[in-house]
Write an enzyme that holds these catalytic residues in place. Structure first.
Site, PDB file in Angstrom:
ATOM      1  N   HIS A 135     -59.580  24.946  14.159  1.00  0.00           N
ATOM      2  CA  HIS A 135     -59.749  23.355  14.503  1.00  0.00           C
ATOM      3  C   HIS A 135     -58.722  23.021  15.660  1.00  0.00           C
ATOM      4  O   HIS A 135     -59.108  22.291  16.635  1.00  0.00           O
ATOM      5  CB  HIS A 135     -59.533  22.568  13.496  1.00  0.00           C
ATOM      6  CG  HIS A 135     -59.700  20.980  13.774  1.00  0.00           C
ATOM      7  ND1 HIS A 135     -60.815  20.391  13.837  1.00  0.00           N
ATOM      8  CD2 HIS A 135     -58.794  20.180  14.037  1.00  0.00           C
ATOM      9  CE1 HIS A 135     -60.511  19.174  14.020  1.00  0.00           C
ATOM     10  NE2 HIS A 135     -59.194  19.090  14.242  1.00  0.00           N
ATOM     11  N   GLU A 136     -57.555  23.415  15.546  1.00  0.00           N
ATOM     12  CA  GLU A 136     -56.434  23.082  16.334  1.00  0.00           C
ATOM     13  C   GLU A 136     -56.748  23.986  17.517  1.00  0.00           C
ATOM     14  O   GLU A 136     -56.449  23.472  18.606  1.00  0.00           O
ATOM     15  CB  GLU A 136     -54.975  23.584  15.808  1.00  0.00           C
ATOM     16  CG  GLU A 136     -54.910  22.695  14.330  1.00  0.00           C
ATOM     17  CD  GLU A 136     -55.003  21.084  14.722  1.00  0.00           C
ATOM     18  OE1 GLU A 136     -54.778  20.664  15.885  1.00  0.00           O
ATOM     19  OE2 GLU A 136     -55.436  20.525  13.678  1.00  0.00           O
ATOM     20  N   HIS A 139     -59.109  22.027  19.798  1.00  0.00           N
ATOM     21  CA  HIS A 139     -58.221  20.811  20.666  1.00  0.00           C
ATOM     22  C   HIS A 139     -57.840  21.479  22.051  1.00  0.00           C
ATOM     23  O   HIS A 139     -57.759  20.895  22.845  1.00  0.00           O
ATOM     24  CB  HIS A 139     -57.095  20.559  19.835  1.00  0.00           C
ATOM     25  CG  HIS A 139     -57.470  19.195  18.863  1.00  0.00           C
ATOM     26  ND1 HIS A 139     -58.209  18.249  19.151  1.00  0.00           N
ATOM     27  CD2 HIS A 139     -57.452  19.067  17.499  1.00  0.00           C
ATOM     28  CE1 HIS A 139     -58.638  17.506  18.020  1.00  0.00           C
ATOM     29  NE2 HIS A 139     -58.280  17.986  16.914  1.00  0.00           N
ATOM     30  N   GLU A 197     -62.200  14.857  17.601  1.00  0.00           N
ATOM     31  CA  GLU A 197     -61.954  15.618  16.238  1.00  0.00           C
ATOM     32  C   GLU A 197     -63.184  16.452  15.786  1.00  0.00           C
ATOM     33  O   GLU A 197     -63.211  17.499  15.256  1.00  0.00           O
ATOM     34  CB  GLU A 197     -61.499  14.773  15.089  1.00  0.00           C
ATOM     35  CG  GLU A 197     -59.941  14.156  15.160  1.00  0.00           C
ATOM     36  CD  GLU A 197     -58.949  15.268  15.068  1.00  0.00           C
ATOM     37  OE1 GLU A 197     -59.320  16.377  14.224  1.00  0.00           O
ATOM     38  OE2 GLU A 197     -57.998  15.152  15.649  1.00  0.00           O
TER      39      GLU A 197
END
Length: 270
Positions: A135-136, A139, A197
């Site tokens: 997930h990071e 980003h 997100e």
């Protein structure tokens, strides 16, 4: 006369802000999207490296558990090497923070990724940790920080223009307009954050699957985050920078179905 001058100045500020934002566009090679950003990848990397020590200090510095930190780095680098994230120019590095109270993970521009000990100790499997790191990474490769900075500059310019146009030094009540404009700008930037997100969740589904991890582990991560946040005590979702974890589960399920229409392959690490 003074009102006309203020109006002209406000219009000029708003026009410059809009033109600057809309003219600074780049194609993201990872996602294929056209993005409004006003910095280069090299600037993102430099900014992240510069900010990393200060960000770590806010969470008590780096954790002393070298074994846990090494495991974190190994899983993070596996995600990078096994996916197209490794083909990007970003300099990924993964850090375990000493904070054992704050449940959090975040990415700085350019690839510096952090997770707190408080979150790590709540995770139950390697696949769940891979989901958080994926997930990071999402980003970073989606250039969300660069987008956020460009949007913040646009919002600041427009709200500043509105404040100039509505403010009257002889009428204190006119400050209400400036306050309202600032609040609208804040809420707009929050909505951008929620969209980011959800996009990172979708990218994490792809990244974890390509690296051999089961993306369904991310749904359990959402349950862990919801429990850590106190569930309904978080307040209305529109006032949060992150979507409600329960809502994110549905988005993750949808992303898995789209990414794997014939079902997930066997042998994925949970």
């Amino acid at each position: 006369m003074r009102g006309i001058v203020k109006f002209i100045i406000a219009v000029l500020i708003a026009a410059v802000s809009l033109v600057t934002y809309w003219c600074n566009t780049q194609e993201n090679e990872f996602t294929g999207e056209e993005q409004h950003v006003d910095m280069t990848v090299e600037q993102e990397i430099a900014l992240g490296l510069q900010a990393a020590p200060q960000m770590a200090e806010q969470y008590g510095g780096l954790h002393q558990d070298r074994e846990a930190a090494a495991q974190l780095k190994a899983i993070g680098q596996k995600l990078v090497r096994s996916t197209k994230a490794g083909d990007t120019p970003y300099e990924f590095d993964f850090h375990l923070l000493a904070d054992e109270q704050t449940v959090n993970a975040f990415a700085l521009p350019g690839g510096q990724i952090f997770i707190t000990a408080a979150l790590l100790k709540r995770l139950e499997t390697e696949g769940q940790l891979a989901g958080v790191l994926g997930h990071e990474i999402g980003h970073v490769v989606a250039r969300h920080s660069a987008e956020q900075l460009a949007k913040a500059k646009l919002t600041q310019g427009l709200t500043g223009a509105a404040a100039i146009a509505t403010y009257d030094p002889d009428n204190p009540a006119s400050q209400t307009g400036a306050i309202a404009a600032a609040m609208i700008g804040k809420l707009l930037n929050m909505s951008y954050g929620r969209d980011d997100e959800l996009e990172s969740d979708r990218l994490a589904v792809r990244l974890t699957g390509e690296a051999g991890y089961d993306p369904r582990a991310m749904m359990r991560v959402m349950e862990i985050l919801e429990k850590a946040s106190g569930g309904a005590a978080r307040g209305p979702e529109f006032m949060q920078t992150h979507p409600n974890p329960g809502n994110r589960i549905a988005e993750i399920q949808r992303a898995i179905a789209e990414e794997y229409p014939n079902g997930l392959p066997a042998g994925l690490v949970q």
